[in-house]
Design an enzyme around this catalytic site. Sequence first.
Site, PDB file in Angstrom:
ATOM      1  N   HIS A   1      -8.102  -8.238  11.717  1.00 25.44           N
ATOM      2  CA  HIS A   1      -8.142  -8.763  10.352  1.00 25.44           C
ATOM      3  C   HIS A   1      -6.927  -9.610   9.972  1.00 25.44           C
ATOM      4  O   HIS A   1      -6.988 -10.390   9.025  1.00 25.44           O
ATOM      5  CB  HIS A   1      -8.272  -7.605   9.362  1.00 25.44           C
ATOM      6  CG  HIS A   1      -8.973  -7.978   8.092  1.00 25.44           C
ATOM      7  ND1 HIS A   1      -8.901  -9.228   7.532  1.00 25.44           N
ATOM      8  CD2 HIS A   1      -9.784  -7.254   7.272  1.00 25.44           C
ATOM      9  CE1 HIS A   1      -9.617  -9.260   6.416  1.00 25.44           C
ATOM     10  NE2 HIS A   1     -10.166  -8.085   6.245  1.00 25.44           N
TER      11      HIS A   1
ATOM     12  N   TYR B   1     -12.608  -2.137  -5.789  1.00 24.26           N
ATOM     13  CA  TYR B   1     -12.055  -3.351  -5.160  1.00 24.26           C
ATOM     14  C   TYR B   1     -13.214  -4.238  -4.724  1.00 24.26           C
ATOM     15  O   TYR B   1     -14.123  -3.779  -4.026  1.00 24.26           O
ATOM     16  CB  TYR B   1     -11.218  -2.952  -3.952  1.00 24.26           C
ATOM     17  CG  TYR B   1     -10.549  -4.093  -3.208  1.00 24.26           C
ATOM     18  CD1 TYR B   1      -9.185  -4.324  -3.337  1.00 24.26           C
ATOM     19  CD2 TYR B   1     -11.263  -4.921  -2.349  1.00 24.26           C
ATOM     20  CE1 TYR B   1      -8.563  -5.344  -2.641  1.00 24.26           C
ATOM     21  CE2 TYR B   1     -10.657  -5.952  -1.655  1.00 24.26           C
ATOM     22  CZ  TYR B   1      -9.303  -6.154  -1.802  1.00 24.26           C
ATOM     23  OH  TYR B   1      -8.693  -7.176  -1.108  1.00 24.26           O
TER      24      TYR B   1
ATOM     25  N   THR C   1      -7.130 -13.993  -0.194  1.00 23.39           N
ATOM     26  CA  THR C   1      -8.026 -13.232  -1.067  1.00 23.39           C
ATOM     27  C   THR C   1      -7.312 -12.793  -2.339  1.00 23.39           C
ATOM     28  O   THR C   1      -6.091 -12.792  -2.425  1.00 23.39           O
ATOM     29  CB  THR C   1      -8.559 -11.975  -0.353  1.00 23.39           C
ATOM     30  OG1 THR C   1      -7.451 -11.142   0.023  1.00 23.39           O
ATOM     31  CG2 THR C   1      -9.377 -12.341   0.875  1.00 23.39           C
TER      32      THR C   1
END
EC number: 2.3.1.21
Length: 785
Positions: free
Chosen positions: A471, A584, A597
């Site tokens: 990630h 979230y 993000t």
Amino acid sequence: MAEAHSAVAFSFAITHDGFDINYDHEVLNLVWNSGVRSWKKRVARARNGVRNGVYPAHIQSLWLISAIALGLHFAGYQAPFNLTNRVLVHLPSNTINWQVTACFVAALIVWLSICFTMRYTLKLLLMYKGWMYESRAPGSRVSVPTMLWVAVVRVLSSWNKPGLYSFQGSLPRLPLPSVEDTMRRYLRSVRPLLDDANYTRMEGLAKEFQQTIGKKLQWYLRLKSWWSTNYVSDWWEEYVYLRGRGPLCVNSNFYGTDAIFMNLTNKQAARAANVISLLLNFRRLIEHQELQPIMVQGMIPLCSWQYERTFNTARVPGLETDRIIHYRDSNHIVVLHKGCYYKMLIYYKGRILRPCELQVQIEDILKAKATPLEGEEHLAALTAWNRTKWADARNTYFSRGVNHVSLRTIESAAFVLSLDDEPFEFDLARPELLDNFGKKLLHGNGYNRWFDKCFTVCVANNGRVGFNAEHTWADAPVMGHLWEYIFGDDIYGYDESGNTKGTPEFQPPLPTRLSWDLKPCLTQIEEATIDVTKLINEVDLRILVHQEYGKGFMKKCRLSPDAYIQMALQLAYYRDAGRFSLTYEASMTRLFREGRTETVRPCTIESAAWVKAMQNSNTTNDERVKLLQDACDRHQLGYQDAMCGNGIDRHLFCLYVVSKYLEVDSPFLNEVLSEPWRLSTSQTPHGQTPKMDLKKHPNCISAGGGFGPVADDGYGVSYIIAGENLIFFHISAKTTCQQTNVHRFSENIVQALADIRSMFEQHMKDHPPKPKATSTKPLTNGSST
């Protein structure tokens, strides 16, 4: 050391007769081709650098302006500002050659002025975000300023065909919100989560922070926002990802699935070869910057910075913090099969191998009778281990010798391919098969995925594929774009027998086994295997296929599909847990340079009011519909704020980082940053590339992907709105938590979606829709992508 001798390209010996030189033509040719390829890439990067630097102007326009300057000068006319004569004064003489030189210099000055004027004009235009907040209600009209803005941006963005990084210099910087605005948004977001006493206490903490230490922290952060390209991204990458000491498996890495409604071939080698070829084509598009940047509404560019590290990248463990290493080039991939590691060349005789040639190499690996060396089968468990422990083992046992060479081969590979010895299955009548499909991609058995690599492509023995991605280097939309590109062309890659098309032009080089000496670290490998086995046994995953309805019905309700699903998740969670939770939802900030993000907080005052109304039998249907519409509108506003740089959580995160650097303690920030996200959600984007023709191939769409739960007592939910009547939900949770259950939560989601549908069907029956009025097409459709 027979391997070392066979790897020598040439050798020489001194004899009485002079020098005796022996060399291997094939190896030297390989070295030569590698150097030529490297220089070609350098030239291409230099050319693209110039092209991107002057975008949106054309490089070719320089010759036109030069011709005009020459014509004006020799026709007796003055150039603008008398530039030619001013330049000529500083040249050695007034001969024809020097006059021509002066014309070219003057033309260059004019051309650069035009280029930078266009570039910064576009940058100023892209700072405008009013279009995001335009009303999308039927019959509403776009404002005049936005219409004028659209016209100018469309001209500038379509003036010249852009390369992948052409807009990078024109994208604005992420704006820094004021502390006052962030405090106001934060307090509003937590109001439904706190009782009156706790909310009053939090108000006091926020007010104290705003009036005291907040001003000082904001001042330092403002300096960073002026100096750096993006005031969030570097700290986000370092402190959220690289400094994390927990295992990457489940906790960080995410996965993506195959197009489950299609079965292109059941031959593992053929599917693997075609996917490898398509991935390498995508890499070539990135390297040559021929990949078109993602454009919202075909004119508003998204930042392409994250694509740079898609291939040839690995996360290397450190004792305190990890590092991301990106290699400029790689001519091989690493294949993992039955616990053995192979280096497989993808370049040969000056070109990339074709799918039929790659299939020959894959078949050679599948036919091999090799058995893993001692410790080799469980070696990848080290990448799923605690990062500090893995770093210590790496420094001790993999810093030299054969282990160092083999580890570097894996980390420098374009990517890792795992040939699994089991099927990935799907059957609507047996949902547990798809659940197992997702688990195999999320974590496998803990040691058949190299979790440090940018991504591992997983190919089952029945031809199904998926991936597991690290990630740190990028967010899910980048891998989603890559995966869409593959599906767009993978359909046409096989013949009637299921093999790749074409005939090999030559015998491709055979894959070579990687060598290891793992006896000194068998204890560490065994401990890592035990730990990762315990970790994956604690995770449960449910993939829900919702076919009752999709975005088609949501559009009839005149609601954003994303907001619609988020409200359903709020209702489902409340019924599951009996309370509201901090939620979230990931939103992109790629409208800004190096944006990644931001967090949208779907649990709002409005959503809580609607959920309570759904649980209250005394509330009328019309009241529930109105409350849901208000909740969706508020969610859309929060999403728009997040995309436009006016979010809450990234600003608070950066203020917290500054406070740690200054060694200043803030009770407010400590409490905010320690709040658990018990419901962590994300929408998987699709439709990012025109290559995927869903009208022609409606089943050619991935089932999306997912991730592990963020909190030990919470859920991780990823969803993809795959069609007019299809939604996939990927729901994860810890089996060790008694309060969560993925099967129960999936049933609550189905029931919530059914209740909302019934509510709106009754509302439509009671209030038949009026005839459609002519309306201006909105700039966005309200989806998260």
